[in-house]
Design a protein around this motif. Structure first.
Motif, PDB file in Angstrom:
ATOM      1  N   VAL A 125       0.842  -1.187   0.000  1.00 29.04           N
ATOM      2  CA  VAL A 125       0.000   0.000   0.000  1.00 29.04           C
ATOM      3  C   VAL A 125       0.879   1.239   0.000  1.00 29.04           C
ATOM      4  CG1 VAL A 125      -1.737   1.300   1.296  1.00 29.04           C
ATOM      5  CG2 VAL A 125      -1.850  -1.199   1.206  1.00 29.04           C
ATOM      6  N   GLN A 126       0.572   2.151  -0.904  1.00 35.99           N
ATOM      7  CA  GLN A 126       1.335   3.394  -0.976  1.00 35.99           C
ATOM      8  C   GLN A 126       0.962   4.277   0.207  1.00 35.99           C
ATOM      9  OE1 GLN A 126       3.766   4.113  -3.305  1.00 35.99           O
ATOM     10  NE2 GLN A 126       3.427   1.964  -3.844  1.00 35.99           N
ATOM     11  N   PRO A 127       1.938   5.016   0.738  1.00 34.97           N
ATOM     12  CA  PRO A 127       1.613   5.922   1.841  1.00 34.97           C
ATOM     13  C   PRO A 127       0.680   7.033   1.373  1.00 34.97           C
ATOM     14  CG  PRO A 127       3.859   6.276   1.076  1.00 34.97           C
ATOM     15  CD  PRO A 127       3.365   5.051   0.381  1.00 34.97           C
ATOM     16  N   PRO A 128      -0.046   7.644   2.303  1.00 36.06           N
ATOM     17  CA  PRO A 128      -0.974   8.715   1.919  1.00 36.06           C
ATOM     18  C   PRO A 128      -0.275   9.844   1.174  1.00 36.06           C
ATOM     19  CG  PRO A 128      -1.322   8.054   4.203  1.00 36.06           C
ATOM     20  CD  PRO A 128      -0.085   7.368   3.750  1.00 36.06           C
ATOM     21  N   SER A 129      -0.907  10.308   0.120  1.00 35.09           N
ATOM     22  CA  SER A 129      -0.350  11.403  -0.678  1.00 35.09           C
ATOM     23  C   SER A 129      -0.578  12.731   0.024  1.00 35.09           C
ATOM     24  CB  SER A 129      -1.005  11.427  -2.059  1.00 35.09           C
ATOM     25  OG  SER A 129      -0.671  12.612  -2.742  1.00 35.09           O
ATOM     26  N   LYS A 130       0.469  13.557   0.082  1.00 32.49           N
ATOM     27  CA  LYS A 130       0.355  14.868   0.728  1.00 32.49           C
ATOM     28  C   LYS A 130      -0.582  15.788  -0.044  1.00 32.49           C
ATOM     29  CE  LYS A 130       4.873  14.743   3.014  1.00 32.49           C
ATOM     30  NZ  LYS A 130       6.198  15.388   3.170  1.00 32.49           N
ATOM     31  N   GLY A 131      -0.741  15.518  -1.332  1.00 36.88           N
ATOM     32  CA  GLY A 131      -1.597  16.373  -2.142  1.00 36.88           C
ATOM     33  C   GLY A 131      -3.044  15.939  -2.192  1.00 36.88           C
ATOM     34  N   ALA A 132      -3.361  14.788  -1.591  1.00 34.06           N
ATOM     35  CA  ALA A 132      -4.731  14.279  -1.633  1.00 34.06           C
ATOM     36  C   ALA A 132      -5.626  15.078  -0.691  1.00 34.06           C
ATOM     37  CB  ALA A 132      -4.766  12.800  -1.254  1.00 34.06           C
ATOM     38  N   SER A 133      -6.902  15.172  -1.037  1.00 33.38           N
ATOM     39  CA  SER A 133      -7.857  15.874  -0.186  1.00 33.38           C
ATOM     40  C   SER A 133      -8.233  14.997   1.007  1.00 33.38           C
ATOM     41  CB  SER A 133      -9.114  16.220  -0.978  1.00 33.38           C
ATOM     42  OG  SER A 133      -9.823  15.031  -1.310  1.00 33.38           O
ATOM     43  N   ALA A 134      -8.803  15.625   2.038  1.00 40.86           N
ATOM     44  CA  ALA A 134      -9.264  14.869   3.213  1.00 40.86           C
ATOM     45  C   ALA A 134     -10.288  13.826   2.805  1.00 40.86           C
ATOM     46  CB  ALA A 134      -9.844  15.830   4.241  1.00 40.86           C
ATOM     47  N   GLU A 135     -11.180  14.201   1.862  1.00 40.99           N
ATOM     48  CA  GLU A 135     -12.215  13.269   1.411  1.00 40.99           C
ATOM     49  C   GLU A 135     -11.616  12.056   0.722  1.00 40.99           C
ATOM     50  OE1 GLU A 135     -12.153  16.523   0.867  1.00 40.99           O
ATOM     51  OE2 GLU A 135     -13.865  17.250   2.028  1.00 40.99           O
ATOM     52  N   TYR A 146      -5.852  -2.993   8.320  1.00 40.47           N
ATOM     53  CA  TYR A 146      -6.216  -2.051   9.369  1.00 40.47           C
ATOM     54  C   TYR A 146      -5.126  -1.021   9.667  1.00 40.47           C
ATOM     55  CZ  TYR A 146     -10.001  -5.373  10.183  1.00 40.47           C
ATOM     56  OH  TYR A 146     -11.088  -6.193  10.028  1.00 40.47           O
ATOM     57  N   LEU A 147      -3.873  -1.438   9.704  1.00 39.04           N
ATOM     58  CA  LEU A 147      -2.801  -0.485  10.005  1.00 39.04           C
ATOM     59  C   LEU A 147      -2.670   0.563   8.907  1.00 39.04           C
ATOM     60  CD1 LEU A 147      -0.139  -2.924  11.488  1.00 39.04           C
ATOM     61  CD2 LEU A 147      -1.675  -1.393  12.731  1.00 39.04           C
ATOM     62  N   ASP A 148      -2.818   0.129   7.664  1.00 45.50           N
ATOM     63  CA  ASP A 148      -2.778   1.078   6.551  1.00 45.50           C
ATOM     64  C   ASP A 148      -3.988   2.008   6.594  1.00 45.50           C
ATOM     65  OD1 ASP A 148      -0.369   0.154   5.299  1.00 45.50           O
ATOM     66  OD2 ASP A 148      -1.475  -1.590   4.583  1.00 45.50           O
ATOM     67  N   ALA A 149      -5.152   1.459   6.970  1.00 44.30           N
ATOM     68  CA  ALA A 149      -6.346   2.292   7.091  1.00 44.30           C
ATOM     69  C   ALA A 149      -6.127   3.377   8.134  1.00 44.30           C
ATOM     70  CB  ALA A 149      -7.551   1.435   7.464  1.00 44.30           C
ATOM     71  N   LEU A 150      -5.490   3.022   9.252  1.00 41.98           N
ATOM     72  CA  LEU A 150      -5.200   4.024  10.279  1.00 41.98           C
ATOM     73  C   LEU A 150      -4.327   5.142   9.738  1.00 41.98           C
ATOM     74  CD1 LEU A 150      -4.526   2.027  13.593  1.00 41.98           C
ATOM     75  CD2 LEU A 150      -6.452   3.521  13.079  1.00 41.98           C
ATOM     76  N   ASP A 151      -3.341   4.784   8.931  1.00 42.80           N
ATOM     77  CA  ASP A 151      -2.464   5.801   8.338  1.00 42.80           C
ATOM     78  C   ASP A 151      -3.269   6.796   7.514  1.00 42.80           C
ATOM     79  OD1 ASP A 151      -0.230   4.673   9.490  1.00 42.80           O
ATOM     80  OD2 ASP A 151       0.374   3.557   7.688  1.00 42.80           O
ATOM     81  N   TYR A 152      -4.200   6.295   6.735  1.00 41.37           N
ATOM     82  CA  TYR A 152      -5.003   7.169   5.874  1.00 41.37           C
ATOM     83  C   TYR A 152      -5.984   8.013   6.684  1.00 41.37           C
ATOM     84  CZ  TYR A 152      -3.201   5.802   1.353  1.00 41.37           C
ATOM     85  OH  TYR A 152      -2.382   5.651   0.255  1.00 41.37           O
ATOM     86  N   PHE A 153      -6.558   7.430   7.726  1.00 40.12           N
ATOM     87  CA  PHE A 153      -7.460   8.227   8.560  1.00 40.12           C
ATOM     88  C   PHE A 153      -6.688   9.316   9.313  1.00 40.12           C
ATOM     89  CE2 PHE A 153     -10.435   4.345   8.709  1.00 40.12           C
ATOM     90  CZ  PHE A 153     -11.193   4.834   7.667  1.00 40.12           C
ATOM     91  N   HIS A 154      -5.479   8.982   9.780  1.00 39.21           N
ATOM     92  CA  HIS A 154      -4.637  10.001  10.418  1.00 39.21           C
ATOM     93  C   HIS A 154      -4.347  11.140   9.437  1.00 39.21           C
ATOM     94  CE1 HIS A 154      -3.635   8.702  14.449  1.00 39.21           C
ATOM     95  NE2 HIS A 154      -3.390   7.470  14.038  1.00 39.21           N
TER      96      HIS A 154
END
Length: 233
Positions: free
Chosen positions: A4-14, A29-37
């Motif tokens: 799973v790629q880490p969350p993009s800094k340019g992505a919107s909150a949505e 689940y751990l990756d999901a937490l990263d994206y929710f953070h």
């Protein structure tokens, strides 16, 4: 499994929240937490995202973290029924059933049409061996959603019975509930499960008034005749 790629800094909150939802559905689940953070970093007052994060922490059995996250969601939105419900789930998992009941009631006060909240309330009463109030809560749950026990709720975590004996009793309570409502198919399904799980008082179905109509059904009599024979020590 693809990384799973880490969350993009340019992505919107949505977009980050949506990706977190997808990862949670995939049980990452751990990756999901990263994206929710990451979503919260862009939208820190977003109570629904905090609630989703708390659910993931619950699924990871991080109960202390989940409690803090749900409490934070409620600071952002004091009328967030789902967060109260999920706080109740935290207490239930800790076997603090009185505290769980308190949170479930708060959720129900805010959202009285949510079948899952009544189902969870019933589970907490059941865990305290308060079968009368458990049946009342389950009855209301089924009134609101006749299929509540056939699917997993998206507004909370499905409660697990602590022992085979509890599970068998739970099945019998549901069989009685569906029989009272005139739903023969579901009543027979749960009565069969109660039999298979060894519910010791299953003969009560022959006299309990809730089964009066069901006793006219040949399937009921066939099931009771075919039940396993108890062996004495």
């Amino acid at each position: 499994m693809s990384q799973v790629q880490p969350p993009s800094k340019g992505a919107s909150a949505e977009d980050l929240e949506k990706q977190g939802d997808e990862l949670r559905a995939e049980k990452a689940y751990l990756d999901a937490l990263d994206y929710f953070h990451a979503a919260l970093a862009k939208s820190p007052d977003n109570a629904p995202v905090l609630n989703k994060m708390g659910i993931v922490q619950l699924l990871l059995q991080r109960y202390h973290e989940a409690q803090k996250t749900f409490e934070l969601a409620l600071k952002k939105d004091r009328k967030f029924a789902e967060a109260y419900n999920n706080l109740g789930v935290v207490e239930y998992e800790r076997k603090k059933y009185g505290a769980a009941l308190k949170q479930y009631r708060k959720a129900i006060d805010l959202s009285p049409d949510a079948a899952a909240f009544y189902s969870n309330l019933g589970a907490a009463y059941f865990a305290r061996k308060d079968f009368e109030h458990a049946s009342e809560a389950y009855t209301q749950a089924v009134r609101l959603d006749p299929m509540i026990f056939e699917h997993t709720s998206h507004t909370g975590i499905a409660a697990q019975m602590s022992s085979p004996e509890d599970r068998a009793h739970y099945d019998y309570v549901l069989a009685k509930l569906y029989a009272k409502m005139g739903d023969s198919d579901h009543s027979l399904k749960y009565l069969r499960q109660a039999l298979e799980n060894g519910y010791p008082a299953v003969n009560d179905a022959l006299t309990d008034p809730e089964f009066a109509e069901l006793r006219k059904d040949t399937r009921f009599m066939d099931l009771m005749k075919a039940r396993p024979v108890a062996i004495s020590e």
